[in-house]
Design a protein around this motif. Structure first.
Motif, mmCIF file in Angstrom:
data_model
loop_
_atom_site.group_PDB
_atom_site.id
_atom_site.type_symbol
_atom_site.label_atom_id
_atom_site.label_comp_id
_atom_site.label_asym_id
_atom_site.label_seq_id
_atom_site.Cartn_x
_atom_site.Cartn_y
_atom_site.Cartn_z
ATOM 1 N N SER A 199 -0.362 5.157 6.270
ATOM 2 C CA SER A 199 -1.182 4.829 7.435
ATOM 3 C C SER A 199 -0.297 4.583 8.641
ATOM 4 O O SER A 199 0.778 3.983 8.519
ATOM 5 C CB SER A 199 -2.022 3.572 7.167
ATOM 6 O OG SER A 199 -2.706 3.157 8.338
ATOM 7 N N ILE A 200 -0.752 5.021 9.811
ATOM 8 C CA ILE A 200 -0.014 4.733 11.039
ATOM 9 C C ILE A 200 -0.060 3.238 11.345
ATOM 10 O O ILE A 200 0.747 2.724 12.127
ATOM 11 C CB ILE A 200 -0.584 5.554 12.210
ATOM 12 C CG1 ILE A 200 0.384 5.517 13.401
ATOM 13 C CG2 ILE A 200 -1.965 5.065 12.602
ATOM 14 C CD1 ILE A 200 -0.017 6.424 14.536
ATOM 15 N N ALA A 201 -0.988 2.541 10.704
ATOM 16 C CA ALA A 201 -1.094 1.085 10.888
ATOM 17 C C ALA A 201 -0.240 0.329 9.885
ATOM 18 O O ALA A 201 -0.387 -0.875 9.726
ATOM 19 C CB ALA A 201 -2.546 0.644 10.765
ATOM 20 N N GLY A 202 0.684 1.024 9.202
ATOM 21 C CA GLY A 202 1.456 0.385 8.161
ATOM 22 C C GLY A 202 2.813 -0.127 8.582
ATOM 23 O O GLY A 202 3.577 -0.605 7.741
ATOM 24 N N ALA A 203 3.151 -0.026 9.860
ATOM 25 C CA ALA A 203 4.473 -0.472 10.306
ATOM 26 C C ALA A 203 4.421 -0.850 11.780
ATOM 27 O O ALA A 203 3.533 -0.416 12.524
ATOM 28 C CB ALA A 203 5.517 0.615 10.075
ATOM 29 N N GLU A 204 5.393 -1.624 12.208
ATOM 30 C CA GLU A 204 5.464 -2.118 13.578
ATOM 31 C C GLU A 204 6.254 -1.174 14.475
ATOM 32 O O GLU A 204 6.979 -0.298 14.001
ATOM 33 C CB GLU A 204 6.113 -3.503 13.599
ATOM 34 C CG GLU A 204 7.600 -3.525 13.261
ATOM 35 C CD GLU A 204 7.925 -3.440 11.795
ATOM 36 O OE1 GLU A 204 9.114 -3.606 11.443
ATOM 37 O OE2 GLU A 204 7.006 -3.187 10.978
ATOM 38 N N ALA B 105 -10.681 -2.645 11.023
ATOM 39 C CA ALA B 105 -9.373 -2.070 11.350
ATOM 40 C C ALA B 105 -8.266 -2.779 10.575
ATOM 41 O O ALA B 105 -8.382 -3.947 10.189
ATOM 42 C CB ALA B 105 -9.112 -2.172 12.845
ATOM 43 N N ASN B 106 -7.184 -2.062 10.366
ATOM 44 C CA ASN B 106 -6.042 -2.586 9.610
ATOM 45 C C ASN B 106 -5.126 -3.395 10.532
ATOM 46 O O ASN B 106 -4.521 -2.838 11.454
ATOM 47 C CB ASN B 106 -5.269 -1.422 8.992
ATOM 48 C CG ASN B 106 -4.183 -1.877 8.033
ATOM 49 O OD1 ASN B 106 -3.857 -3.055 7.967
ATOM 50 N ND2 ASN B 106 -3.616 -0.939 7.286
ATOM 51 N N GLU C 102 -1.531 -5.823 -4.238
ATOM 52 C CA GLU C 102 -2.442 -6.480 -5.175
ATOM 53 C C GLU C 102 -3.900 -6.104 -4.957
ATOM 54 O O GLU C 102 -4.791 -6.653 -5.617
ATOM 55 C CB GLU C 102 -2.254 -8.000 -5.081
ATOM 56 C CG GLU C 102 -0.873 -8.449 -5.557
ATOM 57 C CD GLU C 102 -0.600 -9.913 -5.295
ATOM 58 O OE1 GLU C 102 -1.534 -10.608 -4.825
ATOM 59 O OE2 GLU C 102 0.532 -10.367 -5.541
ATOM 60 N N GLY C 103 -4.142 -5.189 -4.001
ATOM 61 C CA GLY C 103 -5.495 -4.653 -3.857
ATOM 62 C C GLY C 103 -6.272 -5.065 -2.626
ATOM 63 O O GLY C 103 -7.404 -4.610 -2.433
ATOM 64 N N THR C 104 -5.701 -5.920 -1.787
ATOM 65 C CA THR C 104 -6.387 -6.276 -0.541
ATOM 66 C C THR C 104 -6.042 -5.222 0.497
ATOM 67 O O THR C 104 -4.991 -5.283 1.138
ATOM 68 C CB THR C 104 -5.970 -7.674 -0.052
ATOM 69 O OG1 THR C 104 -6.214 -8.627 -1.080
ATOM 70 C CG2 THR C 104 -6.753 -8.069 1.199
ATOM 71 N N ARG C 105 -6.918 -4.244 0.651
ATOM 72 C CA ARG C 105 -6.644 -3.090 1.509
ATOM 73 C C ARG C 105 -7.837 -2.789 2.400
ATOM 74 O O ARG C 105 -8.985 -2.858 1.965
ATOM 75 C CB ARG C 105 -6.331 -1.850 0.653
ATOM 76 C CG ARG C 105 -5.182 -2.050 -0.317
ATOM 77 C CD ARG C 105 -5.082 -0.897 -1.295
ATOM 78 N NE ARG C 105 -4.080 -1.163 -2.319
ATOM 79 C CZ ARG C 105 -3.919 -0.445 -3.421
ATOM 80 N NH1 ARG C 105 -4.710 0.606 -3.633
ATOM 81 N NH2 ARG C 105 -2.992 -0.761 -4.296
ATOM 82 N N THR C 106 -7.535 -2.424 3.622
ATOM 83 C CA THR C 106 -8.575 -1.972 4.533
ATOM 84 C C THR C 106 -8.915 -0.513 4.234
ATOM 85 O O THR C 106 -8.248 0.134 3.422
ATOM 86 C CB THR C 106 -8.126 -2.141 5.992
ATOM 87 O OG1 THR C 106 -6.796 -1.616 6.139
ATOM 88 C CG2 THR C 106 -8.124 -3.610 6.405
ATOM 89 N N SER C 107 -9.947 0.003 4.882
ATOM 90 C CA SER C 107 -10.475 1.318 4.524
ATOM 91 C C SER C 107 -9.473 2.451 4.702
ATOM 92 O O SER C 107 -9.514 3.442 3.962
ATOM 93 C CB SER C 107 -11.729 1.617 5.345
ATOM 94 O OG SER C 107 -11.443 1.574 6.736
ATOM 95 N N THR D 208 -11.948 -6.508 4.949
ATOM 96 C CA THR D 208 -12.174 -6.589 6.381
ATOM 97 C C THR D 208 -10.870 -6.938 7.093
ATOM 98 O O THR D 208 -9.886 -7.345 6.459
ATOM 99 C CB THR D 208 -13.220 -7.657 6.712
ATOM 100 O OG1 THR D 208 -12.716 -8.943 6.288
ATOM 101 C CG2 THR D 208 -14.546 -7.367 6.011
ATOM 102 N N THR D 209 -10.872 -6.797 8.397
ATOM 103 C CA THR D 209 -9.697 -7.160 9.194
ATOM 104 C C THR D 209 -9.347 -8.635 8.994
ATOM 105 O O THR D 209 -8.205 -8.986 8.676
ATOM 106 C CB THR D 209 -9.962 -6.892 10.685
ATOM 107 O OG1 THR D 209 -10.387 -5.547 10.864
ATOM 108 C CG2 THR D 209 -8.713 -7.148 11.508
#
Length: 359
Positions: A246-251, A284-285, A322-327, A334-335
């Motif tokens: 995901s593009i939302a996976g890093a800063e 949103a992530n 551990e499974g807490t993931r956004t869509s 949820t966010t």
């Protein structure tokens, strides 16, 4: 000594994610106070102040050395206020933007990418801020654009790339299309070659930019650091981050340096935009904005801040694992729910680590 961080508010989902990330930096979570100076960089306020608010935020960031920015809208209308990023980068003399794709446990990467890949791109110049115009009419109309890069920025990109590669045990890989553009793009290649001689222990594999794209998709390889022109790096970093899930996976980290290439000013943000289709839906992530906060803490150069930074990084990655993931990562969190899980894990880690110090 309490650090001051300039908080730059944004638009739509960008602002929502900033609010979530700031929850992680509250003193009841991290154990110490940060002085936040807030500036409203929403499109509405930038238009209202004719971008003066952006200049104010930039001056404050240059003074304190730290900034945390939400995603903002860049209007398409010609003659409007434009993007605040260009102003911020210029005002703090930002030279380098770093974005690192890294393995997210539990998320299957594209093309077998497992080792971290950092894209080190120019923060100014090149295609951005270029003068554009058109001549002629109808089918004979021609569009022109002037672009420029400078040796100081090329040197900063090359120097940081090799320092980062040395620190992370990675190889410097890729580069500009210097065969087609030996004068313009060749300037960055010259600096890469020169810096490589000062870091003989760092592996150096220069590639043309098109070959870089191709090789990224055909080889998992070792950890890599890729120096790039502004436009190339912008496109390349989006690809690299998406390769890891995901593009939302890093800063994203913007840095300004002194004459010895030591960091003087840092601005962190998420690499993605305002995501208007997700606005107000709490889906949103927030991962990138939370990791941006963790990254910023490392530049405080204080033991406690470094400890908290590690706790946030670990808590964020563990939450996903551990499974807490956004869509966008195949989950349903949820966010706010994702942020709640990160905060819980950060508190637990800091409590446990404090207890272990007594042994």
């Amino acid at each position: 000594m309490k650090k001051t961080v300039v908080v730059m508010q944004g638009d739509q989902t960008g602002q929502e994610l900033l609010d979530e990330a700031l929850r992680v930096l509250q003193p009841d979570v991290i154990g110490f106070d940060i002085d936040f100076k807030t500036y409203d960089l929403s499109l509405e306020n930038r238009v209202k102040t004719n971008n003066e608010i952006v200049h104010e935020a930039a001056r404050a960031m240059k003074e304190c050395g730290f900034g945390l920015k939400a995603a903002t809208i860049t209007p398409e209308e010609k003659g409007s206020v434009g993007s605040p990023n260009a102003i911020l980068r210029r005002e703090i003399d930002g030279k380098v933007i770093v974005r690192t794709g890294r393995r997210i446990p539990g998320i299957r990467p594209v093309a077998g990418a497992y080792a971290p890949i950092s894209v080190v791109r120019m923060a100014v110049g090149d295609a951005y801020g270029a003068k554009e115009w058109r001549e002629g009419e109808g089918i004979d109309e021609v569009a022109f654009r002037t672009e420029k890069i400078d040796r100081k920025t090329c040197r900063a990109v090359a120097e940081f790339a090799f320092r980062h590669a040395q620190k992370t045990n990675a190889k410097v890989f890729g580069g500009p299309k210097y065969t087609v553009s030996p004068v313009y793009e060749g300037m960055l290649k010259e600096e890469m070659d020169a810096v490589s001689k000062r870091y003989p222990t760092v592996r150096y594999e220069p590639q043309l930019i098109d070959a870089t794209y191709a090789l990224l998709l055909s080889s998992a390889g070792d950890a890599m650091v890729i120096p790039a022109l502004n436009r190339d790096g912008d496109c390349l970093s989006d690809l690299v981050l998406q390769m890891f899930g995901s593009i939302a996976g890093a800063e994203s980290v913007l840095m300004g340096f002194d004459d010895e290439f030591n960091t003087q000013a840092v601005m962190v943000e998420a690499p993605h935009g305002t995501a208007p289709t997700l606005f107000g839906k709490n889906v949103a992530n927030p991962m990138a904005m939370i990791l941006a906060c963790a990254s910023l803490l490392t530049y405080f150069q204080e033991t406690q801040a470094n400890t908290v930074s590690r706790a946030i990084y670990e808590a964020t990655i563990e939450a996903v694992s551990e499974g807490t993931r956004t869509s966008d990562l195949g989950g349903s969190a949820t966010t706010s729910g994702f942020t709640d899980e990160v905060i819980k894990k950060v508190r637990t880690k800091l409590d446990v680590w404090a207890t272990m110090q007594n042994f």
